[in-house]
Design a protein around this motif. Sequence first.
Motif, short mmCIF file in Angstrom:
data_model
loop_
_atom_site.label_atom_id
_atom_site.label_comp_id
_atom_site.label_asym_id
_atom_site.label_seq_id
_atom_site.Cartn_x
_atom_site.Cartn_y
_atom_site.Cartn_z
N ARG A 63 -2.63 11.60 -4.64
CA ARG A 63 -2.74 12.97 -4.15
C ARG A 63 -2.18 13.01 -2.73
O ARG A 63 -2.04 11.96 -2.08
N ALA A 64 -1.89 14.20 -2.24
CA ALA A 64 -1.36 14.34 -0.90
C ALA A 64 -2.37 13.84 0.13
O ALA A 64 -3.55 14.20 0.08
N GLY A 65 -1.92 12.99 1.04
CA GLY A 65 -2.79 12.48 2.09
C GLY A 65 -3.69 11.34 1.67
O GLY A 65 -4.47 10.85 2.47
N MET A 66 -3.59 10.91 0.40
CA MET A 66 -4.42 9.80 -0.07
C MET A 66 -3.61 8.51 -0.10
O MET A 66 -2.43 8.51 -0.45
N LEU A 67 -4.26 7.41 0.27
CA LEU A 67 -3.68 6.09 0.21
C LEU A 67 -4.14 5.39 -1.06
O LEU A 67 -5.29 5.57 -1.50
N SER A 68 -3.26 4.59 -1.63
CA SER A 68 -3.68 3.73 -2.74
C SER A 68 -4.45 2.55 -2.16
O SER A 68 -4.53 2.37 -0.94
N SER A 69 -5.02 1.75 -3.03
CA SER A 69 -5.72 0.56 -2.57
C SER A 69 -4.72 -0.45 -2.00
O SER A 69 -3.57 -0.53 -2.44
N ILE A 70 -5.17 -1.24 -1.03
CA ILE A 70 -4.36 -2.35 -0.54
C ILE A 70 -4.38 -3.45 -1.58
O ILE A 70 -5.43 -3.79 -2.13
N ALA A 71 -3.23 -3.99 -1.90
CA ALA A 71 -3.14 -5.10 -2.84
C ALA A 71 -2.39 -6.25 -2.19
O ALA A 71 -1.34 -6.05 -1.58
N LEU A 72 -2.93 -7.44 -2.32
CA LEU A 72 -2.31 -8.64 -1.77
C LEU A 72 -2.06 -9.64 -2.89
O LEU A 72 -2.79 -9.69 -3.88
N ILE A 110 0.88 -1.17 0.00
CA ILE A 110 0.00 0.00 0.00
C ILE A 110 0.92 1.22 0.00
O ILE A 110 2.03 1.17 0.55
N ALA A 111 0.48 2.30 -0.65
CA ALA A 111 1.29 3.51 -0.72
C ALA A 111 0.44 4.72 -0.35
O ALA A 111 -0.79 4.65 -0.33
N TYR A 112 1.11 5.84 -0.07
CA TYR A 112 0.39 7.09 0.22
C TYR A 112 1.17 8.25 -0.39
O TYR A 112 2.34 8.12 -0.77
N ASN A 113 0.46 9.39 -0.51
CA ASN A 113 1.04 10.59 -1.14
C ASN A 113 1.51 10.30 -2.57
O ASN A 113 2.51 10.85 -3.04
N THR A 114 0.80 9.44 -3.27
CA THR A 114 1.14 9.12 -4.65
C THR A 114 0.07 9.63 -5.60
O THR A 114 0.36 10.36 -6.54
#
Length: 318
Positions: free
Chosen positions: A242-251, A236-240
Amino acid sequence: MPALTLFRLYDLPAEPPGGWTLEPASPLALRALWDEWGADGEPPWPAPAGELLLATENGKPVGCAGVNHSALGEVGPLLRAPVLAGRADLAASLLHGALWRLRWLGHAYGFAPADVAAHADEVLRAALWEVPDNAGSPPAERDVPEQEWGDVLVDLRDWPPPRPVAELELDGDPVLVRRPEASEQLLVVDWIRDAFGRGWAAEFTRAFAHDPVSAVIVARPRGFAEDPRRCLLGFIAYNTVRAGMLSSIALSAEIRGRDNGIAARLLSSCLSEVRAHGFQHAVLGGVSRRLVALRAVDAAWTVPGSCPGVFGKGIRDR
């Protein structure tokens, strides 16, 4: 918690109204204006990324609004010169300009306390949402079921600090939840591209441009294997986006759908990283299975009007 208002910045019109010149200034200028204009109490000390948006008329300051002043993504305080204290249009222009500044800085959402949001005019009211105070209520009550997907707001003000590494167990063997190392960038990005598509791979590449890396992975603690990508289990990533937004969790397919707590720990670790970065609120972007996230976090809500949000105009291949 104090009442909070969210503004969908992607729904703002192009420019603030009014004939005032609005330009960023040092946040420390608030101290002088606060005293000059006789504001009550003491001005809040600016956060490291704080700015002051200054409104001038004929070269003279007539109002100001904080941008990222209290926390990242937040607007306030808002001040007007005493001679213009009754000018609602100036207050609305300051608020609009500060929100527009946040959008230019890469935010999808802006936040304001109730006393600042109260200055919103009709245009801004069409893009705002007053965050409810029903944290902990059943997830269905905090969702917007008619949206195909939506962004999920998470209140981080009581979120715990991050842990550098968390160890979990999978089939009797340890797995680690941690930030990826720079040396792992190509390996991780190639795996994401092959398994999840170029869009997510591009977002994750951006996470490595930040210092510290704005991402969390779950991986087996083995440096090399016949296929080292088998060590990777999720991310999972953040600030990618938009600022303060997390990407979706991927497994990975190996662990997807198993009740092993890995997804919950990935989310929790990433939210702690976002909180330590200076945000008091985070947004999970483009979530379709929202009830899972709403069950995992009590202080979380689906944002009305967030479908398609920032994802509606992008070019996508998968």
